[in-house]
Write a protein that holds these residues in place. Structure first.
Motif, PDB file in Angstrom:
ATOM      1  N   HIS B 111       4.291  72.709 143.498  1.00 27.36           N
ATOM      2  CA  HIS B 111       4.394  72.522 144.944  1.00 27.36           C
ATOM      3  C   HIS B 111       3.439  71.459 145.437  1.00 27.36           C
ATOM      4  O   HIS B 111       3.731  70.755 146.395  1.00 27.36           O
ATOM      5  CB  HIS B 111       4.131  73.838 145.670  1.00 27.36           C
ATOM      6  CG  HIS B 111       5.260  74.789 145.569  1.00 27.36           C
ATOM      7  ND1 HIS B 111       6.571  74.403 145.510  1.00 27.36           N
ATOM      8  CD2 HIS B 111       5.285  76.140 145.519  1.00 27.36           C
ATOM      9  CE1 HIS B 111       7.352  75.456 145.425  1.00 27.36           C
ATOM     10  NE2 HIS B 111       6.595  76.522 145.425  1.00 27.36           N
ATOM     11  N   LEU B 112       2.280  71.324 144.776  1.00 27.73           N
ATOM     12  CA  LEU B 112       1.375  70.242 145.151  1.00 27.73           C
ATOM     13  C   LEU B 112       2.019  68.896 144.873  1.00 27.73           C
ATOM     14  O   LEU B 112       1.948  67.973 145.694  1.00 27.73           O
ATOM     15  CB  LEU B 112       0.066  70.332 144.374  1.00 27.73           C
ATOM     16  CG  LEU B 112      -0.977  71.299 144.882  1.00 27.73           C
ATOM     17  CD1 LEU B 112      -2.133  71.331 143.922  1.00 27.73           C
ATOM     18  CD2 LEU B 112      -1.450  70.888 146.243  1.00 27.73           C
ATOM     19  N   VAL B 113       2.649  68.780 143.727  1.00 28.22           N
ATOM     20  CA  VAL B 113       3.334  67.526 143.404  1.00 28.22           C
ATOM     21  C   VAL B 113       4.427  67.257 144.421  1.00 28.22           C
ATOM     22  O   VAL B 113       4.568  66.148 144.944  1.00 28.22           O
ATOM     23  CB  VAL B 113       3.914  67.587 141.980  1.00 28.22           C
ATOM     24  CG1 VAL B 113       4.871  66.461 141.733  1.00 28.22           C
ATOM     25  CG2 VAL B 113       2.809  67.537 140.972  1.00 28.22           C
ATOM     26  N   ALA B 114       5.202  68.296 144.752  1.00 32.62           N
ATOM     27  CA  ALA B 114       6.306  68.104 145.689  1.00 32.62           C
ATOM     28  C   ALA B 114       5.791  67.660 147.053  1.00 32.62           C
ATOM     29  O   ALA B 114       6.320  66.726 147.647  1.00 32.62           O
ATOM     30  CB  ALA B 114       7.085  69.408 145.832  1.00 32.62           C
ATOM     31  N   THR B 115       4.723  68.315 147.529  1.00 31.72           N
ATOM     32  CA  THR B 115       4.203  67.960 148.844  1.00 31.72           C
ATOM     33  C   THR B 115       3.616  66.560 148.839  1.00 31.72           C
ATOM     34  O   THR B 115       3.857  65.768 149.750  1.00 31.72           O
ATOM     35  CB  THR B 115       3.119  68.957 149.266  1.00 31.72           C
ATOM     36  OG1 THR B 115       3.645  70.258 149.161  1.00 31.72           O
ATOM     37  CG2 THR B 115       2.672  68.696 150.670  1.00 31.72           C
ATOM     38  N   GLY B 116       2.848  66.251 147.803  1.00 34.53           N
ATOM     39  CA  GLY B 116       2.237  64.926 147.755  1.00 34.53           C
ATOM     40  C   GLY B 116       3.282  63.830 147.764  1.00 34.53           C
ATOM     41  O   GLY B 116       3.180  62.858 148.518  1.00 34.53           O
ATOM     42  N   PHE B 117       4.325  63.995 146.964  1.00 34.87           N
ATOM     43  CA  PHE B 117       5.333  62.948 146.911  1.00 34.87           C
ATOM     44  C   PHE B 117       6.232  62.950 148.123  1.00 34.87           C
ATOM     45  O   PHE B 117       6.767  61.920 148.515  1.00 34.87           O
ATOM     46  CB  PHE B 117       6.139  63.058 145.627  1.00 34.87           C
ATOM     47  CG  PHE B 117       5.394  62.498 144.468  1.00 34.87           C
ATOM     48  CD1 PHE B 117       4.708  63.312 143.592  1.00 34.87           C
ATOM     49  CD2 PHE B 117       5.335  61.133 144.274  1.00 34.87           C
ATOM     50  CE1 PHE B 117       3.997  62.776 142.550  1.00 34.87           C
ATOM     51  CE2 PHE B 117       4.633  60.600 143.225  1.00 34.87           C
ATOM     52  CZ  PHE B 117       3.956  61.424 142.365  1.00 34.87           C
ATOM     53  N   PHE B 118       6.386  64.095 148.774  1.00 42.02           N
ATOM     54  CA  PHE B 118       7.137  64.132 150.021  1.00 42.02           C
ATOM     55  C   PHE B 118       6.441  63.259 151.052  1.00 42.02           C
ATOM     56  O   PHE B 118       7.060  62.472 151.773  1.00 42.02           O
ATOM     57  CB  PHE B 118       7.207  65.581 150.486  1.00 42.02           C
ATOM     58  CG  PHE B 118       7.837  65.802 151.812  1.00 42.02           C
ATOM     59  CD1 PHE B 118       7.124  66.379 152.847  1.00 42.02           C
ATOM     60  CD2 PHE B 118       9.145  65.458 152.032  1.00 42.02           C
ATOM     61  CE1 PHE B 118       7.709  66.601 154.067  1.00 42.02           C
ATOM     62  CE2 PHE B 118       9.742  65.681 153.252  1.00 42.02           C
ATOM     63  CZ  PHE B 118       9.012  66.253 154.279  1.00 42.02           C
ATOM     64  N   LEU B 119       5.096  63.377 151.124  1.00 35.40           N
ATOM     65  CA  LEU B 119       4.395  62.554 152.093  1.00 35.40           C
ATOM     66  C   LEU B 119       4.330  61.103 151.677  1.00 35.40           C
ATOM     67  O   LEU B 119       4.278  60.220 152.518  1.00 35.40           O
ATOM     68  CB  LEU B 119       3.004  63.104 152.301  1.00 35.40           C
ATOM     69  CG  LEU B 119       3.221  64.248 153.242  1.00 35.40           C
ATOM     70  CD1 LEU B 119       2.219  65.281 153.034  1.00 35.40           C
ATOM     71  CD2 LEU B 119       3.163  63.747 154.638  1.00 35.40           C
ATOM     72  N   GLN B 120       4.368  60.846 150.395  1.00 32.86           N
ATOM     73  CA  GLN B 120       4.412  59.468 149.946  1.00 32.86           C
ATOM     74  C   GLN B 120       5.719  58.843 150.391  1.00 32.86           C
ATOM     75  O   GLN B 120       5.758  57.700 150.819  1.00 32.86           O
ATOM     76  CB  GLN B 120       4.279  59.447 148.418  1.00 32.86           C
ATOM     77  CG  GLN B 120       4.641  58.174 147.760  1.00 32.86           C
ATOM     78  CD  GLN B 120       3.567  57.144 147.902  1.00 32.86           C
ATOM     79  OE1 GLN B 120       2.654  57.276 148.687  1.00 32.86           O
ATOM     80  NE2 GLN B 120       3.700  56.086 147.147  1.00 32.86           N
ATOM     81  N   ASP B 121       6.808  59.607 150.339  1.00 30.43           N
ATOM     82  CA  ASP B 121       8.082  59.088 150.824  1.00 30.43           C
ATOM     83  C   ASP B 121       8.049  58.843 152.314  1.00 30.43           C
ATOM     84  O   ASP B 121       8.683  57.915 152.817  1.00 30.43           O
ATOM     85  CB  ASP B 121       9.211  60.077 150.537  1.00 30.43           C
ATOM     86  CG  ASP B 121       9.517  60.158 149.072  1.00 30.43           C
ATOM     87  OD1 ASP B 121      10.134  61.147 148.663  1.00 30.43           O
ATOM     88  OD2 ASP B 121       9.141  59.233 148.347  1.00 30.43           O
ATOM     89  N   LEU B 122       7.304  59.685 153.036  1.00 26.45           N
ATOM     90  CA  LEU B 122       7.201  59.477 154.460  1.00 26.45           C
ATOM     91  C   LEU B 122       6.386  58.237 154.797  1.00 26.45           C
ATOM     92  O   LEU B 122       6.415  57.765 155.911  1.00 26.45           O
ATOM     93  CB  LEU B 122       6.512  60.672 155.121  1.00 26.45           C
ATOM     94  CG  LEU B 122       7.401  61.798 155.569  1.00 26.45           C
ATOM     95  CD1 LEU B 122       6.554  62.908 156.103  1.00 26.45           C
ATOM     96  CD2 LEU B 122       8.331  61.312 156.628  1.00 26.45           C
ATOM     97  N   GLY B 123       5.632  57.736 153.823  1.00 28.22           N
ATOM     98  CA  GLY B 123       4.931  56.497 154.066  1.00 28.22           C
ATOM     99  C   GLY B 123       3.451  56.654 154.303  1.00 28.22           C
ATOM    100  O   GLY B 123       2.800  55.729 154.747  1.00 28.22           O
ATOM    101  N   ALA B 124       2.894  57.809 153.950  1.00 33.02           N
ATOM    102  CA  ALA B 124       1.481  58.019 154.243  1.00 33.02           C
ATOM    103  C   ALA B 124       0.587  57.375 153.222  1.00 33.02           C
ATOM    104  O   ALA B 124      -0.462  57.877 152.919  1.00 33.02           O
ATOM    105  CB  ALA B 124       1.180  59.503 154.321  1.00 33.02           C
ATOM    106  N   PHE B 125       1.055  56.303 152.624  1.00 36.00           N
ATOM    107  CA  PHE B 125       0.241  55.445 151.777  1.00 36.00           C
ATOM    108  C   PHE B 125      -0.639  56.207 150.800  1.00 36.00           C
ATOM    109  O   PHE B 125      -1.797  55.933 150.648  1.00 36.00           O
ATOM    110  CB  PHE B 125      -0.635  54.523 152.619  1.00 36.00           C
ATOM    111  CG  PHE B 125      -1.112  53.344 151.823  1.00 36.00           C
ATOM    112  CD1 PHE B 125      -2.443  53.179 151.524  1.00 36.00           C
ATOM    113  CD2 PHE B 125      -0.208  52.439 151.333  1.00 36.00           C
ATOM    114  CE1 PHE B 125      -2.868  52.110 150.773  1.00 36.00           C
ATOM    115  CE2 PHE B 125      -0.611  51.374 150.580  1.00 36.00           C
ATOM    116  CZ  PHE B 125      -1.963  51.202 150.316  1.00 36.00           C
TER     117      PHE B 125
END
Lengths: 388, 367, 194
Positions: B111-125
C-alpha cells in the motif's frame, strides 16, 4: 546616452577604447555597450544555472535525500557537467518536422527573457536602461514565450507534443490577464511604470501593502513559468515531456536553461515589485537583491517539492473564475486608496496595508466558495458531428 | 464553411514513465476528453503457469514470488494454503502466526508503494514517493532479517514457514510498530487534506457498488465502492479468526476513496501485527520436512486477501510431485477490466491517475 | 479555510527538510546486511560434500552442474562420490536458496556478497576451484545451528567445516544416529524468542 555614462562598466570600456586605443566614437560606444550587455546576460544565465543546481539540492533535502554531490564541492559543477553532456548529444530533427520553426523555437524562447532583463535594476543605480514604461515592456516580452511554446509543439510532428503545446498556450494566455491586472495595481500604487520608480515608491515593501497582489502575482507567475502546480506542459507522468519531447542536445539545453532563467527573472521582478528591490541595512545593495531573489527561488523549489499538479481545465477555471475577479478586487481597492491618498507617506502606507490585509483575508475564502470549482462529473459522451 | 473533426487515437504505450509496468492503453480522444479505452496487456507474460507444471511444489513457490513482485509474501501464502488444502496438511501454530505477520507487513509495503506512485502520477514530483520508499526500506530490512531477501522472499513452505525469526527481529519489529502510526499521520497530513489532491481525485473515476460486484472487483477497489467484503473476514485462513480488526469501507468509489482505503488498511495491518506479536508462542515453525510433497489427486482453491484484491491459486494435482495445472486468479487483471467504464468522459490526465489508483501490478496481470 | 490543506502540506515538507537525509553514499558507506542475506559467492565445504547432487536436482532453474566419479578418493569411507565438476551458473541464479535447503549434509551454504559482477558472461560461472579456494562466510539462511549461535557472516570470521554443519565432523552415513535429521531438529524453532 545620458544614463549609460553613469554606468561604470560602460564608461570604463568606452574610455579605454577612446583613450588608449584612439578608436572612433561609434566603435567605443559599441564595445562599451557590448561589455554591459555581456556582463548582465552572463550574470543572469549564471544565476539561472546555479538555480538548476540549487533546485536539485533543495528538492532533494525536502525529500530527505541528498541532491547531486559528487562533482565539485556540494556538486556545484553538476550544471557544467549537464551542459557538456548536452553539447555532446546528437542533434535530432524529426524527419517530417517543420525545420524552420523547430530550430527557431528555442531562440524565441530564450531571447525575450534576456530582453526583459534590460529594465530590471540589480542594485542602487545598476540597470541597463530605465524605461519609463518598464512594466509594460516586461509584460510584452513575457508574452512572446507562448509563441515559442506553440512553435515547438507544432513543429515537432508529434501528437503528444502538440497536446502539450495546446495546453500550454491556453494556460499562458489565461494567466496573462490576472498578472497584468496585478501589475496595473502596483503601477497605480507606485504612480509610475518604471521599475526603478516603483522601488523608490516603496516606503514599506508592497508585499505588506498589497498582499492580494502578491498572492496573485505568485500564482499567475507560477503558471506563466510552467512551474508546479501548473506544470501540465511538461507533465512527465502523462505526456513524457510535452512540447519539448522531440528536442535533444543543446536545443533542449536552451529550453531547459530558458525555463530556469525565467524563474530567476520572475524572482527578480518579485523582488523589485514587492520586496523593495535592493534596499536594506548594512549589506551592499546588490547582495540584498541577490538574497531576495534566492528567497523567491527557495519558495519556488519548496512549492515544487510539495504540491501535485492540477488538471488543465481546473487551471483555466482557477484563472478565469477565481484569480481574475480577485485581481479586479485588488485593482479597485488600490485605485480607491490612491485616490484617497495620492502621495502616501509611510504612515498612510501602513493604513493602506491594514485595510488591504483585512480585505485579502476576507476575499480569498469567499471567492473560493463561489468561484473556483469545476463540476466533477464526466462530460456527456458523444462525438461532435460535422458542422456546416 | 465546413469544419471537420476527427477523434485522435493516442497510444499511452508500454514505454511510459507511469504505467506501473508495461501496460498499453489506446485512447480515442476528442481533444482532451476520452471517448474510448482499449487496454492492451501481455507485455510481461513469462509463462508462469506453464512453468509451474514442470517444477515440484516447493520449487513453484519461487515462481509465485515473482508474479506480483511488489507483494510476494501474500503470493506465497495463497499458493501454500492451496497446496495444504490439496493434501490436508495443517500448518503449525507458530508458522501461521509468522505467516500472518509477514503477510500484513507485506500489505503495508504494497500500500505504501501504491500510495507513493499514485501521488507521483498526480504530479507531486516524487516527494510523497520518497517518504513512502523511506519507510518501506525499514520494513524490507525486516524481511531481510527474516528470510535473507527483500523482495522475492520465498519465505513460506507447505506446513508453515521455513525458518524461525532471528533474535534481532522482534526488537526491530517493535520499533517499527511504535514509529509507524506517527509516520502515517504525517503522510496523511501531506496528502489527505490537500486541496489540489481532492480537487483532482474526488468524484473522478467513480464505480458504483453494483458495477463493482458485477465486474468481479475485489480488494480496496471494491471496498471503496461501498461493498464490505474482505476475504479475511468472510473466509478466514491462518489466524485471522483470532485477531480483531476493522474493514474500512468507502462511499463513492472514486480515486480519493481508493487512496483513503489503502491508508486506513495500513493502520489496520499495524493493529493485526501487534496482536500477533502478543499472541505468538514458541514452537515448531514447519509441520512437515518433506522436500518432495506428493499430494493425492484432486483440486483446490483457497482465496486470500492480497493487498490488491482476492488472490487464489487453483491447483490440480494428479498425485505426482509437480502440479498438473496451476491457474492464478490475479486480482489486478480482473480489476482493470472496468477501465472503460471508469474513464469514458474524463480527461487524459485522469486516465493516468485512475489507473494508478486501481493499483495494478503487471507482473500479476500477465504472469 | 480554503488553502489550509496546502499550507499543512508545505509545513510537512519543511519538517522533513530538517531531518537527516536517508541516503547511504555507496560505495563509501554501505548498508548493514542481515546475517541471513542470500548472496552470491556460495560457500561450499568439499569435505562434507558426498556428490549426491540433491542441490542440482532441486534447483528450479537447473543451473548447477555436478559431475562425479564413482571411484571414491574421499576421506570418509563408504558411499561417497568424488566431485569432479561443480559449476554454478550465476548469470541465471535467482538466489532462492533451494539448493541450500536440499543439501542433507550442510555442505552448501548461501554466501553473503552481492557485488560479484564480471565483465564477461563466461566469467559468471563459479567453478569447483573457486568454491574450494574461497573464504568461508556462510549465510545463516536455512542453517538454524548457525543462527542459534549468533554467527554473523559479515563479522569477518570464517567457519571451518567442522563447525558449519548440524553436527561436528564425526558422522557416517551408515550410522543413522549421527545423521542430520535425527531428533528432527529442522522443524523446531530457533529458541525461545519473542
Amino acid at each position: 546616452m545620458a544614463p549609460l555614462e553613469d554606468n561604470r562598466i560602460f564608461s570604463g570600456v568606452y574610455g579605454f577604447f577612446q583613450g588608449t586605443l584612439s578608436a572612433p566614437e561609434w566603435l567605443a560606444y559599441f564595445f562599451g555597450g557590448f561589455a554591459v550587455i555581456m556582463t548582465v546576460v552572463n550574470g543572469f544565465l549564471l544565476i539561472g544555472t546555479i538555480f538548476t543546481w540549487m533546485e536539485r539540492r533543495v528538492v532533494g533535502r525536502f525529500q530527505s535525500r541528498l541532491g547531486p554531490n559528487r562533482l565539485g564541492p556540494f556538486g556545484i559543477l553538476q550544471a557544467i557537467a549537464d551542459a557538456i553532456k548536452l553539447l555532446f548529444k546528437e542533434d535530432i530533427v524529426p524527419r517530417r518536422a517543420d525545420r524552420l520553426l523547430f530550430n527557431a523555437a528555442p531562440i524565441v524562447m530564450l531571447a525575450p527573457s534576456l530582453m526583459a532583463l534590460a529594465v530590471v535594476p540589480f542594485g542602487a543605480g545598476s540597470y541597463v536602461a530605465d524605461l519609463n514604461i518598464g512594466v509594460l515592456y516586461v509584460v510584452a516580452m513575457s508574452g512572446v514565450a507562448s509563441l515559442a511554446v506553440l512553435m515547438a509543439g507544432y513543429a515537432s510532428n508529434n501528437k503528444l507534443a502538440l497536446f502539450g503545446a495546446m495546453r500550454a498556450v491556453a494556460m499562458l494566455l489565461s494567466y496573462e490577464i490576472p498578472l497584468v491586472m496585478t501589475l496595473l495595481g502596483i503601477t497605480v500604487l507606485a504612480g509610475s511604470m518604471s521599475l526603478v520608480g516603483i522601488v523608490g515608491a516603496q516606503g514599506i515593501p508592497f508585499l505588506l501593502v498589497a498582499p492580494l497582489g502578491a498572492l496573485i502575482f505568485l500564482i499567475a507567475m507560477s503558471a506563466e513559468l510552467n512551474r508546479p502546480p501548473f506544470d501540465v506542459t511538461e507533465a512527465e507522468s502523462e505526456l513524457v515531456a510535452g512540447y519539448i519531447t522531440e528536442y535533444s542536445g543543446m536545443k533542449f539545453g536552451i529550453f531547459y536553461l530558458a525555463e530556469f532563467s525565467n524563474v530567476v527573472l520572475a524572482g527578480a521582478l518579485f523582488a523589485v515589485l514587492f520586496l523593495d528591490g535592493w534596499n536594506g541595512y548594512f549589506l551592499p545593495s546588490h547582495l540584498w537583491f541577490l538574497l531576495k531573489v534566492f528567497g523567491f527561488l527557495f519558495v519556488a523549489s519548496w512549492v515544487r517539492a510539495t504540491l501535485p499538479r492540477m488538471r488543465i481545465d481546473q487551471i483555466l477555471a482557477l484563472a478565469w473564475k477565481y484569480l481574475f475577479p480577485l485581481s479586479l478586487v485588488n485593482l479597485l481597492l488600490l485605485a480607491a486608496e490612491t485616490i484617497a491618498w495620492p502621495d502616501p507617506s509611510t504612515a498612510e502606507l501602513w493604513l493602506m496595508a491594514a485595510i488591504n490585509w483585512v480585505v485579502a483575508l476576507a476575499a480569498v475564502p469567499l471567492l473560493a466558495m463561489v468561484g473556483a470549482r469545476t463540476p466533477a462529473r464526466p462530460r456527456r459522451v458523444g462525438f461532435p458531428q460535422e458542422v456546416r | 464553411m465546413t469544419t471537420h473533426s476527427e477523434p485522435t487515437i493516442v497510444n499511452i504505450g508500454p514505454h511510459h514513465p507511469s504505467t506501473h509496468g508495461v501496460f498499453r492503453m489506446r485512447l480515442t480522444m476528442d481533444g482532451e476528453n476520452i471517448l474510448d479505452v482499449e487496454p492492451v496487456i501481455g507485455y510481461l507474460h513469462r509463462g508462469s503457469e506453464k512453468l509451474a507444471e514442470e517444477r515440484n511444489y516447493t520449487q513453484v513457490i519461487t515462481l509465485t514470488d515473482r508474479m506480483d513482485y511488489v507483494a510476494s509474501m501474500t503470493n506465497n501464502q495463497a499458493y501454500v494454503l492451496s497446496c495444504e488444502a490439496l493434501a490436508g496438511v495443517t500448518p503449525t501454530e507458530r508458522g501461521m502466526y509468522l505467516r500472518v505477520i509477514g503477510a500484513e507487513l507485506q500489505r503495508i509495503v504494497s500500500h505504501l508503494v501504491a500510495t507513493g506512485f499514485f501521488l507521483q502520477d498526480l504530479g507531486a514530483f516524487a516527494t510523497p514517493l520518497m517518504y513512502s520508499m523511506r519507510e518501506r526500506e525499514r520494513i524490507l530490512d525486516l524481511f531481510e532479517m527474516l528470510c535473507g531477501a527483500r523482495i522475492t522472499v520465498s519465505y513460506m513452505r507447505i506446513g508453515g514457514v521455513f525458518q524461525d525469526a532471528p533474535a534481532e527481529f522482534w526488537p526491530a519489529l517493535r520499533r517499527i510498530l511504535d514509529d509507524f502510526p506517527a509516520y502515517i499521520d504525517e503522510l496523511e497530513g501531506l496528502i489527505t487534506d490537500n486541496e489540489i489532491v481532492t480537487y483532482r481525485t474526488k468524484g473522478v473515476g467513480a464505480i458504483s457498488g453494483a458495477d463493482a460486484i458485477n465486474g468481479s472487483l475485489t480488494g480496496p477497489v471494491l471496498r471503496a465502492s461501498g461493498v464490505s467484503w474482505d476475504v479475511r473476514v468472510a473466509a478466514p485462513y491462518d489466524v485471522y479468526d483470532r485477531v480483531t480488526f476493522d474493514v474500512p469501507v468507502g462511499d463513492t468509489g472514486d480515486n480519493y476513496d481508493r487512496y483513503l482505503m489503502r491508508i486506513r488498511e495500513i493502520r489496520e495491518s499495524l493493529k493485526i501485527v501487534e496482536q500477533c506479536v502478543a499472541q505468538i508462542q514458541p514452537g515448531p515453525v514447519r509441520a512437515t520436512n518433506a522436500m518432495l510433497f506428493r499430494p493425492p489427486p484432486g483440486e483446490s482453491y483457497v482465496p486470500i486477501e492480497a493487498p490488491k484484491g482476492e488472490l487464489g491459486f487453483y491447483l490440480v494435482s494428479d498425485g505426482t510431485i509437480a502440479p498438473y495445472r496451476m491457474h492464478v486468479r490475479a486480482p489486478s487483471l480482473i480489476n482493470l477490466t472496468l477501465m472503460k467504464q471508469m474513464l469514458v468522459g474524463w480527461k487524459l490526465a485522469d486516465a493516468i491517475v485512475s489507473f494508478g489508483s486501481l493499483d495494478v501490478n503487471m507482473g500479476e496481470v500477465d504472469r | 479555510m480554503y488553502g489550509m490543506g496546502i499550507v499543512k502540506g508545505l509545513l510537512v515538507t519543511l519538517k522533513n527538510a530538517r531531518r537527516k537525509p536517508f541516503t547511504t553514499q555507496y560505495p563509501e558507506q554501505r548498508l548493514e546486511q542481515a546475517a541471513r542475506f542470500r548472496g552470491q559467492e556460495f560457500t561450499w565445504y568439499v569435505d562434507r560434500c558426498t556428490g549426491c547432487a540433491s542441490c542440482a536436482k532441486y534447483c528450479p532453474l537447473g543451473i548447477i552442474r555436478i559431475e562425479t566419479d564413482p571411484n571414491g578418493g574421499n576421506e570418509q569411507d563408504g558411499g561417497t562420490y568424488r566431485v569432479d565438476t561443480f559449476d554454478i551458473d550465476q548469470a541465471r541464479c535467482m538466489y532462492c536458496g533451494l539448493c541450500v535447503e536440499a543439501c542433507p549434509y550442510d555442505a552448501l551454504h548461501m554466501g553473503s556478497n552481492f557485488e560479484a559482477s564480471q565483465a564477461r558472461r563466461a566469467d559468471l560461472v563459479i567453478t569447483k576451484e573457486d568454491l574450494i579456494g574461497r573464504e568461508k562466510h556462510p549465510s545463516t539462511w536455512f542453517r538454524p545451528q548457525l543462527s542459534r549461535e549468533g554467527y554473523d557472516p559479515f563479522s569477518g570470521q570464517s567457519k571451518d567445516w567442522h563447525e558449519a554443519g548440524r553436527e561436528s565432523g564425526e558422522w557416517h552415513p551408515q550410522r543413522p544416529e549421527t545423521l542430520p535429521g535425527a531428533g528432527d531438529t529442522r522443524a523446531t524453532s530457533d529458541g525461545d524468542y519473542r
